[in-house]
Design a protein around this motif. Structure first.
Motif, PDB file in Angstrom:
ATOM      1  N   ALA A  11      33.425 -17.393  28.629  1.00 51.81           N
ATOM      2  CA  ALA A  11      32.179 -16.642  28.449  1.00 51.81           C
ATOM      3  C   ALA A  11      31.579 -16.273  29.813  1.00 51.81           C
ATOM      4  O   ALA A  11      31.059 -15.175  30.008  1.00 51.81           O
ATOM      5  CB  ALA A  11      31.189 -17.458  27.627  1.00 51.81           C
ATOM      6  N   PHE A  12      31.693 -17.204  30.746  1.00 54.80           N
ATOM      7  CA  PHE A  12      31.162 -16.940  32.094  1.00 54.80           C
ATOM      8  C   PHE A  12      31.960 -15.829  32.782  1.00 54.80           C
ATOM      9  O   PHE A  12      31.402 -14.889  33.354  1.00 54.80           O
ATOM     10  CB  PHE A  12      31.200 -18.240  32.908  1.00 54.80           C
ATOM     11  CG  PHE A  12      30.826 -18.059  34.352  1.00 54.80           C
ATOM     12  CD1 PHE A  12      29.613 -17.472  34.702  1.00 54.80           C
ATOM     13  CD2 PHE A  12      31.691 -18.465  35.359  1.00 54.80           C
ATOM     14  CE1 PHE A  12      29.264 -17.299  36.036  1.00 54.80           C
ATOM     15  CE2 PHE A  12      31.344 -18.295  36.699  1.00 54.80           C
ATOM     16  CZ  PHE A  12      30.134 -17.703  37.031  1.00 54.80           C
ATOM     17  N   MET A  13      33.277 -15.919  32.688  1.00 58.66           N
ATOM     18  CA  MET A  13      34.128 -14.922  33.343  1.00 58.66           C
ATOM     19  C   MET A  13      33.967 -13.537  32.690  1.00 58.66           C
ATOM     20  O   MET A  13      34.135 -12.519  33.341  1.00 58.66           O
ATOM     21  CB  MET A  13      35.598 -15.359  33.290  1.00 58.66           C
ATOM     22  CG  MET A  13      35.905 -16.621  34.091  1.00 58.66           C
ATOM     23  SD  MET A  13      35.912 -16.380  35.903  1.00 58.66           S
ATOM     24  CE  MET A  13      37.531 -15.649  36.135  1.00 58.66           C
ATOM     25  N   TYR A  14      33.675 -13.510  31.384  1.00 55.36           N
ATOM     26  CA  TYR A  14      33.481 -12.230  30.697  1.00 55.36           C
ATOM     27  C   TYR A  14      32.054 -11.698  30.863  1.00 55.36           C
ATOM     28  O   TYR A  14      31.687 -10.684  30.282  1.00 55.36           O
ATOM     29  CB  TYR A  14      33.765 -12.363  29.187  1.00 55.36           C
ATOM     30  CG  TYR A  14      35.139 -12.872  28.823  1.00 55.36           C
ATOM     31  CD1 TYR A  14      36.220 -12.787  29.705  1.00 55.36           C
ATOM     32  CD2 TYR A  14      35.369 -13.434  27.567  1.00 55.36           C
ATOM     33  CE1 TYR A  14      37.474 -13.271  29.355  1.00 55.36           C
ATOM     34  CE2 TYR A  14      36.628 -13.918  27.216  1.00 55.36           C
ATOM     35  CZ  TYR A  14      37.672 -13.836  28.121  1.00 55.36           C
ATOM     36  OH  TYR A  14      38.911 -14.314  27.766  1.00 55.36           O
ATOM     37  N   GLY A  15      31.243 -12.446  31.601  1.00 57.20           N
ATOM     38  CA  GLY A  15      29.875 -11.982  31.844  1.00 57.20           C
ATOM     39  C   GLY A  15      28.918 -12.190  30.679  1.00 57.20           C
ATOM     40  O   GLY A  15      27.848 -11.595  30.633  1.00 57.20           O
ATOM     41  N   GLU A  16      29.284 -13.048  29.731  1.00 52.04           N
ATOM     42  CA  GLU A  16      28.380 -13.296  28.595  1.00 52.04           C
ATOM     43  C   GLU A  16      27.259 -14.262  28.965  1.00 52.04           C
ATOM     44  O   GLU A  16      26.180 -14.230  28.378  1.00 52.04           O
ATOM     45  CB  GLU A  16      29.157 -13.878  27.402  1.00 52.04           C
ATOM     46  CG  GLU A  16      30.166 -12.926  26.783  1.00 52.04           C
ATOM     47  CD  GLU A  16      31.127 -13.631  25.819  1.00 52.04           C
ATOM     48  OE1 GLU A  16      30.804 -14.734  25.350  1.00 52.04           O
ATOM     49  OE2 GLU A  16      32.195 -13.058  25.543  1.00 52.04           O
ATOM     50  N   ILE A  17      27.541 -15.169  29.888  1.00 52.93           N
ATOM     51  CA  ILE A  17      26.545 -16.178  30.273  1.00 52.93           C
ATOM     52  C   ILE A  17      26.566 -16.340  31.798  1.00 52.93           C
ATOM     53  O   ILE A  17      27.528 -15.951  32.461  1.00 52.93           O
ATOM     54  CB  ILE A  17      26.830 -17.563  29.639  1.00 52.93           C
ATOM     55  CG1 ILE A  17      28.266 -18.045  29.987  1.00 52.93           C
ATOM     56  CG2 ILE A  17      26.653 -17.531  28.136  1.00 52.93           C
ATOM     57  CD1 ILE A  17      28.532 -19.496  29.630  1.00 52.93           C
ATOM     58  N   ASP A  18      25.478 -16.931  32.324  1.00 50.08           N
ATOM     59  CA  ASP A  18      25.455 -17.159  33.769  1.00 50.08           C
ATOM     60  C   ASP A  18      25.994 -18.559  34.087  1.00 50.08           C
ATOM     61  O   ASP A  18      26.286 -19.359  33.199  1.00 50.08           O
ATOM     62  CB  ASP A  18      24.046 -16.936  34.335  1.00 50.08           C
ATOM     63  CG  ASP A  18      23.034 -17.887  33.715  1.00 50.08           C
ATOM     64  OD1 ASP A  18      23.440 -18.934  33.163  1.00 50.08           O
ATOM     65  OD2 ASP A  18      21.831 -17.590  33.764  1.00 50.08           O
ATOM     66  N   THR A  48      32.415 -21.548  27.572  1.00 52.50           N
ATOM     67  CA  THR A  48      32.041 -21.994  28.920  1.00 52.50           C
ATOM     68  C   THR A  48      32.715 -21.082  29.950  1.00 52.50           C
ATOM     69  O   THR A  48      32.192 -20.022  30.259  1.00 52.50           O
ATOM     70  CB  THR A  48      32.424 -23.478  29.134  1.00 52.50           C
ATOM     71  OG1 THR A  48      33.837 -23.639  29.012  1.00 52.50           O
ATOM     72  CG2 THR A  48      31.732 -24.371  28.126  1.00 52.50           C
ATOM     73  N   VAL A  49      33.885 -21.460  30.410  1.00 51.82           N
ATOM     74  CA  VAL A  49      34.555 -20.679  31.461  1.00 51.82           C
ATOM     75  C   VAL A  49      34.802 -19.227  31.024  1.00 51.82           C
ATOM     76  O   VAL A  49      34.458 -18.293  31.748  1.00 51.82           O
ATOM     77  CB  VAL A  49      35.912 -21.322  31.839  1.00 51.82           C
ATOM     78  CG1 VAL A  49      36.669 -20.438  32.816  1.00 51.82           C
ATOM     79  CG2 VAL A  49      35.682 -22.711  32.425  1.00 51.82           C
ATOM     80  N   TRP A  84      17.443 -24.040  23.292  1.00 50.02           N
ATOM     81  CA  TRP A  84      17.654 -22.769  22.579  1.00 50.02           C
ATOM     82  C   TRP A  84      16.393 -21.913  22.639  1.00 50.02           C
ATOM     83  O   TRP A  84      16.455 -20.689  22.549  1.00 50.02           O
ATOM     84  CB  TRP A  84      18.050 -23.102  21.137  1.00 50.02           C
ATOM     85  CG  TRP A  84      18.059 -22.018  20.135  1.00 50.02           C
ATOM     86  CD1 TRP A  84      18.574 -20.760  20.274  1.00 50.02           C
ATOM     87  CD2 TRP A  84      17.563 -22.088  18.791  1.00 50.02           C
ATOM     88  NE1 TRP A  84      18.428 -20.050  19.086  1.00 50.02           N
ATOM     89  CE2 TRP A  84      17.811 -20.853  18.170  1.00 50.02           C
ATOM     90  CE3 TRP A  84      16.934 -23.084  18.031  1.00 50.02           C
ATOM     91  CZ2 TRP A  84      17.450 -20.578  16.838  1.00 50.02           C
ATOM     92  CZ3 TRP A  84      16.593 -22.829  16.722  1.00 50.02           C
ATOM     93  CH2 TRP A  84      16.843 -21.589  16.143  1.00 50.02           C
ATOM     94  N   GLY A  85      15.250 -22.563  22.838  1.00 49.85           N
ATOM     95  CA  GLY A  85      13.994 -21.838  22.927  1.00 49.85           C
ATOM     96  C   GLY A  85      12.999 -22.245  21.863  1.00 49.85           C
ATOM     97  O   GLY A  85      11.913 -21.669  21.761  1.00 49.85           O
ATOM     98  N   THR A  93      24.053 -21.625  32.789  1.00 55.86           N
ATOM     99  CA  THR A  93      24.289 -21.850  31.352  1.00 55.86           C
ATOM    100  C   THR A  93      25.640 -22.514  31.143  1.00 55.86           C
ATOM    101  O   THR A  93      25.782 -23.429  30.332  1.00 55.86           O
ATOM    102  CB  THR A  93      24.245 -20.511  30.597  1.00 55.86           C
ATOM    103  OG1 THR A  93      23.013 -19.863  30.900  1.00 55.86           O
ATOM    104  CG2 THR A  93      24.360 -20.708  29.098  1.00 55.86           C
ATOM    105  N   ARG A  94      26.631 -22.040  31.879  1.00 49.62           N
ATOM    106  CA  ARG A  94      27.945 -22.668  31.743  1.00 49.62           C
ATOM    107  C   ARG A  94      27.859 -24.169  32.036  1.00 49.62           C
ATOM    108  O   ARG A  94      28.397 -24.995  31.293  1.00 49.62           O
ATOM    109  CB  ARG A  94      28.948 -22.015  32.690  1.00 49.62           C
ATOM    110  CG  ARG A  94      30.348 -22.609  32.544  1.00 49.62           C
ATOM    111  CD  ARG A  94      31.184 -22.412  33.771  1.00 49.62           C
ATOM    112  NE  ARG A  94      30.537 -23.000  34.957  1.00 49.62           N
ATOM    113  CZ  ARG A  94      31.011 -22.899  36.181  1.00 49.62           C
ATOM    114  NH1 ARG A  94      32.108 -22.203  36.402  1.00 49.62           N
ATOM    115  NH2 ARG A  94      30.386 -23.454  37.203  1.00 49.62           N
TER     116      ARG A  94
END
Lengths: 503, 503
Positions: A113-120, A110-111, A406-407, A123-124
């Motif tokens: 991944a968001f801070m590392y630019g993996e997710i927007d 969550t946080v 997930w799609g 999504t978080r």
């Protein structure tokens, strides 16, 4: 929540005495966990350099290594990226009586991944809600979740990372992330805080530990673990549901109501539909050709397709699946026949064996019988108490909703036959040597419970025909008709989906 | 072998009649396979563009998709590269009564891998021998292996690849490999030929099919599959071992004799060894510190470490393992307690559940009980016929030799206690509430068979103490002594290994 954390600095001699007592208690509790069959998950999250690794090392000293597993989660690998985001955590679920200890957990995604630019950001936020659902499903099933957040102050973090960097033995442990994050302490602080608030639930509350001082932090961690586990064991021994204490709930997530579409009761279904041979052959070819092309497109667009078959015994599920499979490139699908669960499956959450059977995106997963056993055979055969069965309708809608997010395209078939037709087929199976393996005493016993099953099936279809994963009833007295309807349903659904993708 | 292949060109109408018959036969055979519980592996290898994919698509048309699986093997991925090379094939083993169909198989990892520069010549040669061992182990266990090599001529290959390249639908299927390989047809020809010769065994012979003409090729494939499967089913029904016909064996591989080291019989072991508390604490710390550092080095050098524990009930395996685990970084090892096999494990080769539990290189895998159950509890409890048990000594030596070739250090402990000490511990367990879960009726029953067990253990230690994977007997009447000896054994072995690495 973070600003309330106190960095304790208890007297060392006092701590060491208390620690000793807690460790002994934990060793005893471990045996009770095993006997009571309680699965325990302990997650460690927190700041970089907060000491997660060494805290885990201290915790497991009191545990038997045959009954715990430590798993370390970093950025998802290529395979994991092609699965629902919670998939890798479902994979790791412990058995009853075992500990799973996580060095970073689903909170990493969550946080961080968001801070590392993996997710927007969006999504978080969805993931924080998914987490509440996930943890609620597990705790409802008897899992104990102890969530530890190790908090250190900005000065302390700086000091530790510099020390790690300056030592030749440990410098490899400092990732470029860590350096960058030090500069963003304030930003992280606010975001961690929000994360903690929004996932602090009554069933899986956070234990936030001031970790500047290692010994007092260890004391807090061991106290939290021991307390949670002993409360859970006593509850289990008394046959009660475990509720953590004290009761916090700053989460406030409202579990959604799933929109269902109206469906007919089985008794109302017109079972006289049929197709003649010529029409059947023509349509079979037509839809199989279409499906083959659609599979290719789904593969290219990495759309996961999940097809579920349920239905009466001898309704023709096998033959129906065969016609679907025949249209597909065999390297792109998997058929999973679902039988009674094995011991290792019974020892985990009932959805585990379905989560772990999912194929990666772009592929088809076909289930011959599914998680819907939970709301049919399990209550009827009294394998699961009604109370848990009643929770399953929501759990299943949530599961499918996560697959949808997930799609995935989720296509669910109820293959229907009437009672007379089933009898005809049972007799035919008995009288045909090469079909005899298909009929068992259990089939006859199930047949005696036809009315009860019908009631449960109607209820299942009513409660789980959501707009994202509706049921399709296949009128299966005529097998040819049912096969073409299945093919056509899949083709139409995928065509519609691909149209949307192209927009 | 390749020059003898005839590119047939049978009359189409004749073929289609025969194909129809074969398909019907195959559908019937599939039910028999299920009833008889025979697992079938069909591998497809051959030239690029020889039509493996479409041949598989044709084959499975006659099969029920719930009982076969198609797996496509290309270059190993990152995870697979960190495992023994046959690991990914062991992973995929079918259950009894099921088909596994491989689009390229372990043969891909010999000639092709060599030509693509993934492995050197020596590795290729070792792999060809490994394959003979692998296939022999499977067929000895009742697996049917049908190996198809699809052969096309140079002109035909050129024509097909050009056609694929020129179509927008299929051009993505042409890999740069394929283009380069076309230019090396002669070289491939010689190497394929050698591969076929050296793996053409009586138990798993090759079926080489001229595939220039697709229909006649299909006829040959279906004939081979149908024949193998029906022979296997009849053999199984008569309780005989399946032997493929006709009998070829151009392989000539001599299975090695494994060098064993001399070991004492259990009765000769001096059980009076002990350590006092002070000495124990000192040595425990010393060797645990060393082990921690060694684990780090093994991780860096990607050395897999496999530690096996066997021993009498109540010999102290659990406590011993705990002292090893306590020295290790928990993210770098896994302890696997081995209990009675589950249905899905019983349905496969007995080594499957051990192959699939291996950790990747650089990690420790610790087994609490192992594959040695095959030569102890299984014959004694009559779970496995003596004939198969007798084959297991070789199979196990081969298994460990393959792990060694992968780079593993294999350390095997027999934790010994004498009969009096066991009785004392059983009684203590009965009389201590928190230890009672450790003692079962089965333990008492096993104790009655002490002498029989001792005979089997002596035999096991004699036959499987190889120089690459020797047994170490831990004198366990004094638990402290046994723990230090285990730690010291591991430390010495890893030190020696790392010294060798540094040379």
């Amino acid at each position: 929540m973070l600003e309330k954390i106190i960095q304790k600095n208890t007297e060392k001699s006092e701590i060491s005495e208390q620690l000793k007592g807690l460790r002994e208690q934990l060793t005893l509790l471990e045996n009770k966990i095993k006997t009571a069959g309680v699965p325990v998950i302990i997650t460690f999250d927190g700041w970089s350099a907060a000491g997660k690794g060494s805290m885990i090392a201290k915790l497991i000293r009191s545990l038997d290594p045959r009954f715990y597993k430590v798993v370390s989660f970093r950025a998802p690998n290529e395979q994991e990226k092609r699965m629902p985001w919670l998939w890798r955590y479902w994979q790791s679920l412990p058995k009853k009586g075992e500990f799973l200890i996580l060095d970073r957990s689903w909170y990493r995604d969550t946080v961080n991944a968001f801070m590392y630019g993996e997710i927007d950001k969006e999504t978080r936020d969805t993931r924080l809600e998914d987490i509440c659902t996930f943890e609620r499903q597990l705790t409802d099933d008897g899992y104990v979740i102890v969530k530890i957040f190790l908090h250190i102050t900005e000065d302390e973090q700086k000091k530790r990372i510099e020390k790690l960097e300056n030592s030749s033995v440990t410098s490899w442990r400092v990732e470029s992330h860590d350096i960058k994050n030090m500069e963003k302490y304030d930003k992280f602080f606010r975001r961690y805080d929000k994360m903690l608030e929004s996932t602090n639930t009554a069933f899986a509350p956070w234990t936030c530990v001031g970790a500047n001082e290692r010994a007092s932090a260890e004391l807090e961690v061991l106290t939290a673990v021991t307390k949670a586990v002993s409360t859970a064991v006593s509850a289990k021994e008394k046959g009660e549901h475990y509720i953590p204490e004290p009761q916090f709930d700053t989460c406030g997530y409202n579990y959604p109501e799933y929109k269902t579409i109206e469906m007919p009761a089985l008794a109302e279904v017109d079972m006289n539909k049929s197709l003649d041979e010529a029409e059947y052959e023509k349509k079979l070819k037509k839809y199989q050709d279409k499906l083959f092309k659609l599979q290719n497109l789904c593969y290219q667009k990495k759309i996961p397709v999940i097809i579920c078959y349920e239905g009466w015994d001898a309704a023709g599920k096998g033959g129906n699946i065969k016609r679907i499979a025949a249209a597909l490139d065999p390297r792109g699908y998997e058929v999973h026949p679902i039988a009674a669960p094995e011991p290792s499956e019974l020892a985990r959450h009932y959805l585990w064996r379905f989560w772990t059977r999912l194929e990666k995106n772009g592929h088809f997963t076909i289930f011959d019988r599914t998680w819907y056993g939970r709301v049919m055979v399990e209550p009827i055969e009294k394998l699961t108490p009604e109370e848990r069965v009643n929770m399953a309708y929501r759990e299943i809608n949530e599961f499918e909703s996560q697959l949808h997010a997930w799609g995935a395209e989720i296509i669910k078939f109820w293959v229907n036959v009437d009672k007379d037709e089933q009898l005809r087929r049972f007799n035919e199976r008995e009288n045909t040597p090469e079909k005899r393996w298909k009929i068992t005493d259990e089939d006859w016993r199930n047949r005696e419970k036809w009315d009860t099953y019908e009631k449960y099936v109607d209820r299942m279809i009513t409660l789980t025909s959501t707009d994202i994963a509706p049921w399709t009833i296949l009128e299966g007295n005529d097998k040819k008709y049912a096969r073409i309807k299945a093919l056509k349903t899949i083709v139409k659904r995928l065509e519609k989906r691909l149209e949307k993708e192209d927009k």
